[in-house]
Motif scaffolding. Structure first.
Motif, PDB file in Angstrom:
ATOM      1  N   GLY A 220       0.738  -1.232   0.057  1.00 52.07           N
ATOM      2  CA  GLY A 220       0.186  -0.154   0.031  1.00 52.07           C
ATOM      3  C   GLY A 220       0.823   1.286   0.076  1.00 52.07           C
ATOM      4  O   GLY A 220       1.834   1.579  -0.781  1.00 52.07           O
ATOM      5  N   ASN A 221       0.676   2.192   0.799  1.00 55.44           N
ATOM      6  CA  ASN A 221       1.242   3.343   0.868  1.00 55.44           C
ATOM      7  C   ASN A 221       2.449   3.189   1.833  1.00 55.44           C
ATOM      8  O   ASN A 221       2.961   4.325   2.427  1.00 55.44           O
ATOM      9  N   GLN A 222       2.828   2.295   2.258  1.00 53.59           N
ATOM     10  CA  GLN A 222       3.875   1.984   3.488  1.00 53.59           C
ATOM     11  C   GLN A 222       5.354   2.554   2.993  1.00 53.59           C
ATOM     12  O   GLN A 222       5.932   3.365   3.506  1.00 53.59           O
ATOM     13  N   ARG A 223       5.516   2.405   1.734  1.00 50.73           N
ATOM     14  CA  ARG A 223       6.779   3.242   1.091  1.00 50.73           C
ATOM     15  C   ARG A 223       6.906   4.517   1.235  1.00 50.73           C
ATOM     16  O   ARG A 223       7.827   5.134   1.500  1.00 50.73           O
ATOM     17  N   GLU A 224       5.658   5.006   0.850  1.00 53.94           N
ATOM     18  CA  GLU A 224       5.501   6.575   0.820  1.00 53.94           C
ATOM     19  C   GLU A 224       5.893   7.204   2.141  1.00 53.94           C
ATOM     20  O   GLU A 224       6.627   8.198   2.693  1.00 53.94           O
ATOM     21  N   LYS A 225       5.108   6.519   3.545  1.00 51.09           N
ATOM     22  CA  LYS A 225       5.292   7.041   4.794  1.00 51.09           C
ATOM     23  C   LYS A 225       6.630   6.812   5.227  1.00 51.09           C
ATOM     24  O   LYS A 225       7.333   7.501   5.948  1.00 51.09           O
ATOM     25  N   ASP A 226       7.209   5.847   4.763  1.00 53.30           N
ATOM     26  CA  ASP A 226       8.661   5.403   5.223  1.00 53.30           C
ATOM     27  C   ASP A 226       9.548   6.468   4.890  1.00 53.30           C
ATOM     28  O   ASP A 226      10.628   6.910   5.269  1.00 53.30           O
ATOM     29  N   ARG A 227       9.215   6.914   3.541  1.00 51.40           N
ATOM     30  CA  ARG A 227      10.236   8.023   2.649  1.00 51.40           C
ATOM     31  C   ARG A 227       9.902   9.301   3.671  1.00 51.40           C
ATOM     32  O   ARG A 227      10.734  10.010   3.732  1.00 51.40           O
ATOM     33  N   GLU A 228       8.745   9.811   3.878  1.00 53.04           N
ATOM     34  CA  GLU A 228       8.242  10.859   4.788  1.00 53.04           C
ATOM     35  C   GLU A 228       8.994  10.865   6.207  1.00 53.04           C
ATOM     36  O   GLU A 228       9.625  11.638   6.265  1.00 53.04           O
ATOM     37  N   ARG A 229       8.813   9.476   6.764  1.00 51.74           N
ATOM     38  CA  ARG A 229       9.731   9.533   8.013  1.00 51.74           C
ATOM     39  C   ARG A 229      11.181   9.570   7.927  1.00 51.74           C
ATOM     40  O   ARG A 229      11.769  10.448   8.606  1.00 51.74           O
ATOM     41  N   ALA A 230      11.660   9.047   6.864  1.00 55.26           N
ATOM     42  CA  ALA A 230      13.471   9.225   6.628  1.00 55.26           C
ATOM     43  C   ALA A 230      13.445  10.819   6.215  1.00 55.26           C
ATOM     44  O   ALA A 230      14.761  11.206   6.670  1.00 55.26           O
TER      45      ALA A 230
END
Length: 68
Positions: free
Chosen positions: A4-14
């Motif tokens: 899902g959008n886990q990749r996008e959330k991980d990028r935002e966190r990074a």
């Protein structure tokens, strides 16, 4: 598509983690200005250390001469 959008959330966190750092390499100075600033700071640090060393030698020398 299990992520899902886990990749996008991980990028935002990074990005949030990296932007939170106080010191950045881009401080608006040229290479020469940065080198001069660092050299001045190093000279001040060396002078401060030399002053402490000379002051420390005198006080410790007096204490050791009292002991017999």
């Amino acid at each position: 598509m299990t992520r899902g959008n886990q990749r996008e959330k991980d990028r935002e966190r990074a990005q949030a983690r990296n932007s939170g750092k106080g010191k950045s390499k881009d401080d608006g100075l040229t290479h020469e200005q940065r080198r001069e600033r660092d050299a001045k700071a190093l000279q001040e640090k060396a002078a401060k250390k030399a002053a402490q060393a000379s002051g420390g030698d005198n006080s410790s020398g007096g204490k050791s001469s009292n002991k017999k």
